[in-house]
Design a protein around this motif. Structure first.
Motif, PDB file in Angstrom:
ATOM      1  N   MET A 129      -2.638  66.950 -20.843  1.00  0.00           N
ATOM      2  CA  MET A 129      -2.303  67.702 -22.048  1.00  0.00           C
ATOM      3  C   MET A 129      -1.176  68.669 -21.715  1.00  0.00           C
ATOM      4  SD  MET A 129      -4.761  70.160 -24.371  1.00  0.00           S
ATOM      5  CE  MET A 129      -4.160  70.868 -25.899  1.00  0.00           C
ATOM      6  N   LEU A 130      -0.166  68.744 -22.580  1.00  0.00           N
ATOM      7  CA  LEU A 130       0.979  69.633 -22.391  1.00  0.00           C
ATOM      8  C   LEU A 130       0.846  70.849 -23.302  1.00  0.00           C
ATOM      9  CD1 LEU A 130       3.976  67.096 -22.407  1.00  0.00           C
ATOM     10  CD2 LEU A 130       2.871  68.129 -20.421  1.00  0.00           C
ATOM     11  N   VAL A 131       1.004  72.031 -22.727  1.00  0.00           N
ATOM     12  CA  VAL A 131       0.938  73.265 -23.514  1.00  0.00           C
ATOM     13  C   VAL A 131       2.193  74.075 -23.233  1.00  0.00           C
ATOM     14  CG1 VAL A 131      -0.417  75.301 -24.099  1.00  0.00           C
ATOM     15  CG2 VAL A 131      -1.571  73.240 -23.255  1.00  0.00           C
ATOM     16  N   ASP A 132       3.103  74.108 -24.198  1.00  0.00           N
ATOM     17  CA  ASP A 132       4.368  74.830 -24.050  1.00  0.00           C
ATOM     18  C   ASP A 132       4.894  75.142 -25.450  1.00  0.00           C
ATOM     19  OD1 ASP A 132       7.319  75.338 -23.631  1.00  0.00           O
ATOM     20  OD2 ASP A 132       6.737  74.930 -21.559  1.00  0.00           O
ATOM     21  N   ASP A 133       5.441  76.334 -25.631  1.00  0.00           N
ATOM     22  CA  ASP A 133       5.891  76.713 -26.971  1.00  0.00           C
ATOM     23  C   ASP A 133       7.230  76.091 -27.354  1.00  0.00           C
ATOM     24  OD1 ASP A 133       6.975  78.457 -24.962  1.00  0.00           O
ATOM     25  OD2 ASP A 133       7.712  79.758 -26.548  1.00  0.00           O
ATOM     26  N   ASP A 141       0.801  76.788 -27.998  1.00  0.00           N
ATOM     27  CA  ASP A 141       0.352  78.069 -27.437  1.00  0.00           C
ATOM     28  C   ASP A 141      -1.106  77.942 -27.002  1.00  0.00           C
ATOM     29  OD1 ASP A 141      -1.373  78.512 -29.707  1.00  0.00           O
ATOM     30  OD2 ASP A 141       0.339  79.284 -30.811  1.00  0.00           O
ATOM     31  N   GLY A 142      -1.638  79.024 -26.431  1.00  0.00           N
ATOM     32  CA  GLY A 142      -2.993  78.975 -25.905  1.00  0.00           C
ATOM     33  C   GLY A 142      -4.056  78.747 -26.961  1.00  0.00           C
ATOM     34  N   LEU A 143      -3.899  79.349 -28.134  1.00  0.00           N
ATOM     35  CA  LEU A 143      -4.893  79.163 -29.192  1.00  0.00           C
ATOM     36  C   LEU A 143      -4.987  77.711 -29.625  1.00  0.00           C
ATOM     37  CD1 LEU A 143      -4.393  82.273 -31.536  1.00  0.00           C
ATOM     38  CD2 LEU A 143      -6.411  81.702 -30.166  1.00  0.00           C
ATOM     39  N   GLU A 144      -3.822  77.100 -29.809  1.00  0.00           N
ATOM     40  CA  GLU A 144      -3.807  75.688 -30.206  1.00  0.00           C
ATOM     41  C   GLU A 144      -4.389  74.813 -29.104  1.00  0.00           C
ATOM     42  OE1 GLU A 144      -0.637  72.317 -31.850  1.00  0.00           O
ATOM     43  OE2 GLU A 144       0.028  74.383 -31.537  1.00  0.00           O
ATOM     44  N   ALA A 145      -4.117  75.184 -27.861  1.00  0.00           N
ATOM     45  CA  ALA A 145      -4.658  74.420 -26.736  1.00  0.00           C
ATOM     46  C   ALA A 145      -6.179  74.453 -26.737  1.00  0.00           C
ATOM     47  CB  ALA A 145      -4.128  74.991 -25.413  1.00  0.00           C
ATOM     48  N   LEU A 146      -6.763  75.621 -26.979  1.00  0.00           N
ATOM     49  CA  LEU A 146      -8.223  75.751 -27.008  1.00  0.00           C
ATOM     50  C   LEU A 146      -8.827  74.914 -28.139  1.00  0.00           C
ATOM     51  CD1 LEU A 146      -8.564  79.574 -26.302  1.00  0.00           C
ATOM     52  CD2 LEU A 146      -9.194  77.707 -24.757  1.00  0.00           C
ATOM     53  N   GLU A 147      -8.100  74.813 -29.251  1.00  0.00           N
ATOM     54  CA  GLU A 147      -8.576  74.010 -30.375  1.00  0.00           C
ATOM     55  C   GLU A 147      -8.504  72.513 -30.071  1.00  0.00           C
ATOM     56  OE1 GLU A 147      -6.060  75.218 -33.559  1.00  0.00           O
ATOM     57  OE2 GLU A 147      -6.987  77.200 -33.789  1.00  0.00           O
ATOM     58  N   GLU A 148      -7.454  72.104 -29.353  1.00  0.00           N
ATOM     59  CA  GLU A 148      -7.208  70.687 -29.102  1.00  0.00           C
ATOM     60  C   GLU A 148      -7.979  70.129 -27.898  1.00  0.00           C
ATOM     61  OE1 GLU A 148      -5.179  68.358 -30.812  1.00  0.00           O
ATOM     62  OE2 GLU A 148      -5.450  69.911 -32.322  1.00  0.00           O
ATOM     63  N   LEU A 149      -8.330  70.986 -26.956  1.00  0.00           N
ATOM     64  CA  LEU A 149      -8.966  70.512 -25.722  1.00  0.00           C
ATOM     65  C   LEU A 149     -10.207  69.645 -25.951  1.00  0.00           C
ATOM     66  CD1 LEU A 149      -8.556  73.479 -23.211  1.00  0.00           C
ATOM     67  CD2 LEU A 149      -8.104  71.070 -22.720  1.00  0.00           C
ATOM     68  N   ASP A 194       2.208  76.307 -19.812  1.00  0.00           N
ATOM     69  CA  ASP A 194       3.226  77.339 -19.640  1.00  0.00           C
ATOM     70  C   ASP A 194       2.520  78.691 -19.581  1.00  0.00           C
ATOM     71  OD1 ASP A 194       5.678  78.551 -19.436  1.00  0.00           O
ATOM     72  OD2 ASP A 194       6.178  78.383 -21.561  1.00  0.00           O
ATOM     73  N   ILE A 195       3.202  79.715 -19.032  1.00  0.00           N
ATOM     74  CA  ILE A 195       2.586  81.047 -18.971  1.00  0.00           C
ATOM     75  C   ILE A 195       2.909  81.861 -20.208  1.00  0.00           C
ATOM     76  CG2 ILE A 195       2.719  83.291 -17.840  1.00  0.00           C
ATOM     77  CD1 ILE A 195       2.590  82.060 -15.210  1.00  0.00           C
ATOM     78  N   ARG A 196       4.189  82.028 -20.495  1.00  0.00           N
ATOM     79  CA  ARG A 196       4.606  82.919 -21.570  1.00  0.00           C
ATOM     80  C   ARG A 196       4.771  82.163 -22.883  1.00  0.00           C
ATOM     81  NH1 ARG A 196       8.883  86.888 -18.354  1.00  0.00           N
ATOM     82  NH2 ARG A 196       7.332  87.761 -16.924  1.00  0.00           N
ATOM     83  N   MET A 197       3.817  82.396 -23.792  1.00  0.00           N
ATOM     84  CA  MET A 197       3.827  81.737 -25.093  1.00  0.00           C
ATOM     85  C   MET A 197       3.381  82.739 -26.153  1.00  0.00           C
ATOM     86  SD  MET A 197       2.071  78.056 -24.126  1.00  0.00           S
ATOM     87  CE  MET A 197       0.634  78.831 -23.360  1.00  0.00           C
ATOM     88  N   PRO A 198       3.765  82.508 -27.415  1.00  0.00           N
ATOM     89  CA  PRO A 198       3.338  83.412 -28.493  1.00  0.00           C
ATOM     90  C   PRO A 198       1.845  83.282 -28.773  1.00  0.00           C
ATOM     91  CG  PRO A 198       4.451  81.502 -29.400  1.00  0.00           C
ATOM     92  CD  PRO A 198       4.622  81.419 -27.905  1.00  0.00           C
TER      93      PRO A 198
END
Length: 218
Positions: A8-12, A38-46, A57-61
């Motif tokens: 899974m790719l997480v990057d803004d 972003d992190g919120l979307e990642a938690l929803e999609e996981l 990624d580290i720095r995301m909105p």
């Protein structure tokens, strides 16, 4: 060919995600099963994606990578995370390690190294790019003025059990979590950690992980 690895790719940045996706497709056995901005979307999609590995990624909105990993840990999500970023700030690396990152790579990494990192963390190990480790150690010595301590040789060889515990420490596991993972009492783990710190001649767990990485022990 290796077994398929679901990632899974997480990057803004959409272009960055597309670039990494195109690159990984060249590996043949790496499959992108989900994306998030972003992190919120990642938690929803996981839960839907069920990836073997997350590239974060580290720095995301909204929610950055460190906060997302912290939430994953609190929710009991054990999917290993590789931090993939353009930033080489040593504090970010340390925060990533504390949050449980199993890998840490700069975005200029080669395809071969990226695939190797993905396979490594999928197999339960930890991989941090040497260039990142060097920058972190340099940052430590500049801030703390204790390069002599960091560079001291190991006082006594570590046992295989101690190296196993070091790997779990690098993954952000607490003493209680390590005790459950290797079926030993928490008191026994505390003793092992104390021995590890003494052998590596360091003051705390984070320095132990960094020195072990520098020496190639994990």
């Amino acid at each position: 060919m290796s077994d398929t690895v679901n990632v899974m790719l997480v990057d803004d940045q959409t272009l960055v995600r597309e670039g990494i996706k195109s690159l990984l497709q060249l590996a043949g056995h790496v499959r992108i099963v989900g994306e998030a901005s972003d992190g919120l979307e990642a938690l929803e999609e996981l839960p839907r994606c069920q990836p073997d590995v997350v590239l974060m990624d580290i720095r995301m909105p909204r929610m950055d990578g460190i906060a997302a990993m912290t939430q994953m840990k609190e929710q009991g999500i054990q999917t290993p995370v590789i931090i993939l970023t353009t930033f080489d700030d040593h504090e970010l690396v340390l925060n990533g390690i504390r949050a449980g990152a199993r890998g840490f790579l700069l975005k200029d990494v080669s395809l071969e190294s990226l695939v190797e990192a993905i396979e490594t963390v999928k197999n339960g190990e930890t991989l941090i790019q040497p260039a990142v480790t060097e920058r972190v150690l340099k940052g430590f010595t500049e801030l703390q003025g204790d390069s002599k301590v960091e560079k001291d040789p190991v006082q006594e060889p570590l046992t295989q059990r101690e190296i196993e515990i070091l790997r779990l420490m690098a993954g952000g596991y607490s003493n209680k979590e390590i005790s459950r993972a290797i079926f030993k009492s928490e008191g026994t783990i505390k003793n092992h950690v104390s021995n590890i710190l003494a052998k590596l001649n360091v003051r705390d767990r984070t320095r132990a992980v960094l020195k072990a990485l520098e020496l190639g022990l994990i």
